[in-house]
Design an enzyme around this catalytic site. Structure first.
Site, PDB file in Angstrom:
ATOM      1  N   GLY A 119      54.322  42.731  61.073  1.00 48.35           N
ATOM      2  CA  GLY A 119      53.540  41.839  61.912  1.00 48.35           C
ATOM      3  C   GLY A 119      52.081  41.744  61.548  1.00 48.35           C
ATOM      4  O   GLY A 119      51.260  41.329  62.365  1.00 48.35           O
ATOM      5  N   LYS A 171      52.465  37.394  59.906  1.00 47.09           N
ATOM      6  CA  LYS A 171      51.535  36.373  60.381  1.00 47.09           C
ATOM      7  C   LYS A 171      51.314  35.261  59.353  1.00 47.09           C
ATOM      8  O   LYS A 171      51.007  34.133  59.718  1.00 47.09           O
ATOM      9  CB  LYS A 171      50.192  37.023  60.740  1.00 47.09           C
ATOM     10  CG  LYS A 171      50.250  37.957  61.954  1.00 47.09           C
ATOM     11  CD  LYS A 171      50.493  37.183  63.234  1.00 47.09           C
ATOM     12  CE  LYS A 171      50.272  38.047  64.471  1.00 47.09           C
ATOM     13  NZ  LYS A 171      51.254  39.115  64.599  1.00 47.09           N
ATOM     14  N   ASP A 222      50.571  36.463  71.024  1.00 48.13           N
ATOM     15  CA  ASP A 222      49.408  37.316  70.774  1.00 48.13           C
ATOM     16  C   ASP A 222      48.368  36.575  69.951  1.00 48.13           C
ATOM     17  O   ASP A 222      48.678  35.655  69.191  1.00 48.13           O
ATOM     18  CB  ASP A 222      49.829  38.593  70.046  1.00 48.13           C
ATOM     19  CG  ASP A 222      50.547  38.307  68.734  1.00 48.13           C
ATOM     20  OD1 ASP A 222      51.358  37.355  68.702  1.00 48.13           O
ATOM     21  OD2 ASP A 222      50.301  39.010  67.733  1.00 48.13           O
ATOM     22  N   ASP A 223      47.115  36.998  70.105  1.00 50.14           N
ATOM     23  CA  ASP A 223      45.991  36.509  69.296  1.00 50.14           C
ATOM     24  C   ASP A 223      45.865  34.982  69.322  1.00 50.14           C
ATOM     25  O   ASP A 223      45.755  34.324  68.280  1.00 50.14           O
ATOM     26  CB  ASP A 223      46.131  37.000  67.852  1.00 50.14           C
ATOM     27  CG  ASP A 223      46.183  38.517  67.754  1.00 50.14           C
ATOM     28  OD1 ASP A 223      45.759  39.174  68.710  1.00 50.14           O
ATOM     29  OD2 ASP A 223      46.651  39.027  66.715  1.00 50.14           O
ATOM     30  N   TYR A 260      48.141  42.061  75.506  1.00 53.20           N
ATOM     31  CA  TYR A 260      49.146  43.013  75.055  1.00 53.20           C
ATOM     32  C   TYR A 260      48.636  44.454  75.003  1.00 53.20           C
ATOM     33  O   TYR A 260      49.336  45.346  74.525  1.00 53.20           O
ATOM     34  CB  TYR A 260      49.710  42.613  73.694  1.00 53.20           C
ATOM     35  CG  TYR A 260      48.678  42.404  72.604  1.00 53.20           C
ATOM     36  CD1 TYR A 260      48.119  43.481  71.916  1.00 53.20           C
ATOM     37  CD2 TYR A 260      48.277  41.122  72.238  1.00 53.20           C
ATOM     38  CE1 TYR A 260      47.194  43.295  70.912  1.00 53.20           C
ATOM     39  CE2 TYR A 260      47.345  40.915  71.232  1.00 53.20           C
ATOM     40  CZ  TYR A 260      46.805  42.003  70.571  1.00 53.20           C
ATOM     41  OH  TYR A 260      45.876  41.814  69.571  1.00 53.20           O
ATOM     42  N   ASP A 274      45.384  45.869  58.310  1.00 51.36           N
ATOM     43  CA  ASP A 274      45.045  44.491  57.945  1.00 51.36           C
ATOM     44  C   ASP A 274      43.646  44.088  58.390  1.00 51.36           C
ATOM     45  O   ASP A 274      43.118  43.071  57.946  1.00 51.36           O
ATOM     46  CB  ASP A 274      46.085  43.506  58.491  1.00 51.36           C
ATOM     47  CG  ASP A 274      46.295  43.628  59.986  1.00 51.36           C
ATOM     48  OD1 ASP A 274      45.723  44.546  60.601  1.00 51.36           O
ATOM     49  OD2 ASP A 274      47.034  42.792  60.553  1.00 51.36           O
ATOM     50  N   ASN A 284      53.831  48.946  63.237  1.00 54.43           N
ATOM     51  CA  ASN A 284      53.308  47.844  62.414  1.00 54.43           C
ATOM     52  C   ASN A 284      52.388  48.488  61.386  1.00 54.43           C
ATOM     53  O   ASN A 284      51.208  48.712  61.655  1.00 54.43           O
ATOM     54  CB  ASN A 284      52.537  46.853  63.297  1.00 54.43           C
ATOM     55  CG  ASN A 284      51.952  45.700  62.508  1.00 54.43           C
ATOM     56  OD1 ASN A 284      52.572  45.200  61.578  1.00 54.43           O
ATOM     57  ND2 ASN A 284      50.754  45.276  62.876  1.00 54.43           N
TER      58      ASN A 284
END
Length: 697
Positions: free
Chosen positions: A21, A52, A128-129, A173, A239, A267
């Site tokens: 993810g 992503k 999310d995001d 989250y 990341d 993740n």
């Protein structure tokens, strides 16, 4: 229907495995297949597909998969099933979906129906995001953002036949995103009350990257969500910082959490192969419950708070298994070969062999011996893990190195003057040097490991730490007078590898809070220097500095064998500097440098019986000498002192000034060169070991 589905879900297995993810280059199909094999071997059961940067997962979620893409996904889903891994397909429509538009919901169903035809039976909707502001159409249709998400999620869930595994990732989250807090979050309360009970909810803990996840925090969010969450754990994610990688164990999540959770998915790092430790230790954690009978290893330890799981022992287990992979030769596009042997049969070829010539070459007398690569060891991997441990914590060796370096720099006076700490300083300096050498040797053995796929994923990181450790090592050696003073430390024009971080690093260093979130924290170091005129009482200190720097720079040449320099007579006190032409530099410890000049250098040359061409003295009648102790790492005070001295010499009517340097004195040679005004000049009769540099006034 929903209640019975939820009951099946609650009675089902504990979800454990990996979520792909992260932001960045997705893993390859080959790497994912290898992941499924590892999960099966280690007892994990789930893979959540959510890269992503897969356009059709997030940015272009409406687009259907092409025939070629479909073939790849079918093969991937089939491979997961073959290894007992539940393949969960996630889609992230939140960037631009209009929740109230039936066509948008139909597009979402159509996309997931296609994936269902590929053989996928588990799904996830991720929100999310994304921006939390709804468009005008959605504001008219829904009372809140949470109501909009829940409505679409419930409809899609039911459309798919209420699958046993269906995950929902909320926009809030983690606890940090909840306003005003978890228990009073209207968003979470709506999700908990309205989302069908067969849908599981993803949660990252107190923060996006949670240092610790407590039982109390999970009980709180479970109460609001009305179900146990599935942890999407970012503890090994990197990341957000491409200069970091995390090779420490899964930790700071008590095993008491297991019965209170629906599952845990890690993740991990963007780099696939270094995730061996993250996934292996998660698997050990998942099996480390008190009621599941025998485990791989007895985990209880005196140093551990959790009686069922020891991060240190789990790490050793993982590194031991990982070592075998390092020692296996990787074949591009194929499986690993058996562990590489030091000696190979004459018929056995390396994957990239280009030379089939005579392998029986034996060096002759006086020739270089053949290079032999030392095999990687478990201690090397333990050191590697310590250097790249976890986001909120360095490993024990890394912490020790930082502590030693901090103490050595703060107590550097003990290295230059006899104090009650001198012996301790020398001992600590040697310990630090030994640890730095261990890093270098680890780098060398890693670089020669047979498995190049793992190495290439790690190479940028180990190169970076080797370089950083090398700079610190050279600095400590210079402080202690154990090596030739480094030109890097008085150099305002370094090589690019002497400064780190590029543009991002420069931005950070300009900010007032730079360094206040370092894992090893200490107050910023500053140095205040004072430039004052030389007085006769300074003669002893000047001589001491001169002897110290001469000893540090002489190398293997005995002092008596070195040809004399005209400027040395100034430093030794045999000749006094001209009036108003001598300065000293002081810091909080004491004198740390000097700049002396003689307006008439011809008399000094005669005193040491140096035959020098009169033409040199006509053009450059004055001589100068400058010396700095290694602890002066800022070139600015020395430049300022030289500027003042040259101005004083010019006021006497002198036309120019020169200095003499030994070629071995790289530090001062580099310093004079970087000043820009001093240029090499030819002087007849000068020894080959001596270089003259001069500037006109």
């Amino acid at each position: 229907m929903a209640t019975s589905s939820r009951a099946r879900s609650q009675e089902g297995r504990f979800i454990s495995g990996v979520v792909e993810g992260f932001y960045g280059r997705p893993w390859t199909m080959e790497q994912r297949t290898e992941l499924f094999k590892r999960e099966q071997k280690w007892g994990l059961n789930t893979y959540l597909y959510a890269p992503k940067d897969d356009y059709k997962h997030r940015m272009y979620w409406r687009d259907m998969y092409s025939a070629e893409e479909a073939e790849q996904l079918v093969a991937l889903i089939s491979a997961a099933k073959q290894h007992g891994v539940d393949f969960i397909y996630a889609i992230s429509p939140g960037l631009d979906i209009t929740f109230s538009n039936p066509k948008e919901v139909a597009a979402l169903k159509r996309k997931l129906d296609q994936v269902k035809e590929f053989g996928c039976r588990s799904f996830s909707l991720l929100f999310d995001d994304i921006e939390t502001e709804m468009c005008p159409a959605d504001k008219e249709a829904f009372s809140s953002f949470a109501h909009a998400q829940v409505a679409v999620t419930n409809e899609v869930y039911q459309h798919l036949g209420e699958p046993d595994t269906f995950l929902f990732c909320p926009t809030d989250y983690c606890a940090r995103f909840c306003k005003p807090n978890v228990s009073q979050s209207s968003y979470l309360r709506t999700v908990g009350e309205k989302l069908l009970p067969g849908v599981d909810i993803l949660w990252t803990g107190p923060k996006v990257v949670s240092h610790k996840i407590s039982v109390e925090s999970i009980e709180e969010v479970s109460s609001v969500l009305k179900r146990a969450p599935v942890i999407w754990d970012n503890i090994h994610a990197n990341d957000y910082d491409p200069q970091r990688i995390f090779l420490g164990p899964f930790k700071d999540r008590p095993t008491e959490l297991i019965p209170k959770l629906r599952g845990v998915l890690t993740n991990p790092n963007c780099e696939f192969y270094p995730n061996f430790v993250a996934i292996h230790t998660l698997a050990t954690w998942c099996k480390a419950t008190a009621d599941e009978g025998p485990r791989d290893v007895k985990m209880a330890g005196d140093e551990e708070q959790d009686p069922c799981y020891s991060p240190n022992k789990a790490l050793t287990l993982a590194l031991t298994d990982w070592l075998q992979e390092f020692l296996s030769t990787d074949q591009p596009g194929g499986p690993c070969c058996p562990p590489a042997r030091l000696k190979k049969d004459s018929t056995e070829e390396e994957p990239m062999q280009t030379d089939k010539g005579d392998r029986s070459y034996v060096p002759g007398p006086g020739e270089n011996p053949l290079y032999t690569a030392e095999p990687l060891t478990l201690d090397d991997l333990k050191l590697l893990s310590d250097l790249f441990y976890l986001p909120y914590e360095h490993g024990s060796t890394a912490r020790t190195m930082l502590q030693q370096l901090d103490w050595l720099t703060n107590n550097s006076r003990a290295a230059t003057a006899e104090t009650d700490q001198t012996a301790e300083w020398c001992s600590r300096a040697q310990q630090f040097d030994d640890m730095c050498e261990a890093v270098v040797q680890m780098f060398n053995r890693l670089s020669n490991a047979p498995n190049r796929r793992i190495l290439y994923d790690l190479y940028n990181f180990i190169c970076d730490i080797k370089s950083g450790v090398g700079l610190a090592r050279a600095y400590v050696k210079t402080l202690g007078g154990r090596g030739r003073p480094s030109a890097q430390l008085m150099n305002d024009d370094p090589e690019p590898w002497d400064f780190r971080g590029g543009l991002s690093g420069e931005f950070q260093r300009m900010l007032p809070g730079h360094g206040n979130r370092d894992l090893f924290r200490h107050p910023p170091m500053t140095a205040v220097y004072c430039i004052r005129p030389y007085c006769p009482e300074d003669k002893v200190e000047v001589q001491r500095i001169f002897r110290e720097m001469q000893k540090a720079g002489e190398g293997n040449v005995p002092p008596k064998a070195q040809p004399p320099l005209i400027c040395d007579s100034l430093s030794t006190g045999d000749i006094s500097p001209s009036p108003q032409c001598a300065l000293v530099l002081e810091d909080e410890i004491g004198m740390c440098g000097y700049a002396l000049a003689l307006t008439d250098a011809k008399s000094a040359a005669a005193k040491i019986q140096r035959a020098t061409s009169d033409s040199v003295f006509e053009e450059f009648p004055s001589v100068i000498t400058v010396q700095m102790l290694p602890r002066v790492t800022d070139p600015s005070p020395a430049k300022r002192m030289i500027g003042q001295l040259l101005s004083s010499i010019r006021s006497t009517g002198s036309r120019g000034v020169f200095c003499e340097l030994r070629h071995s004195d790289r530090r001062r040679l580099d310093f004079y060169t970087k000043l820009g005004s001093f240029k090499p000049v030819k002087v007849s009769g000068l020894s080959q070991d001596i270089l003259a540099m001069a500037t006109s006034l």
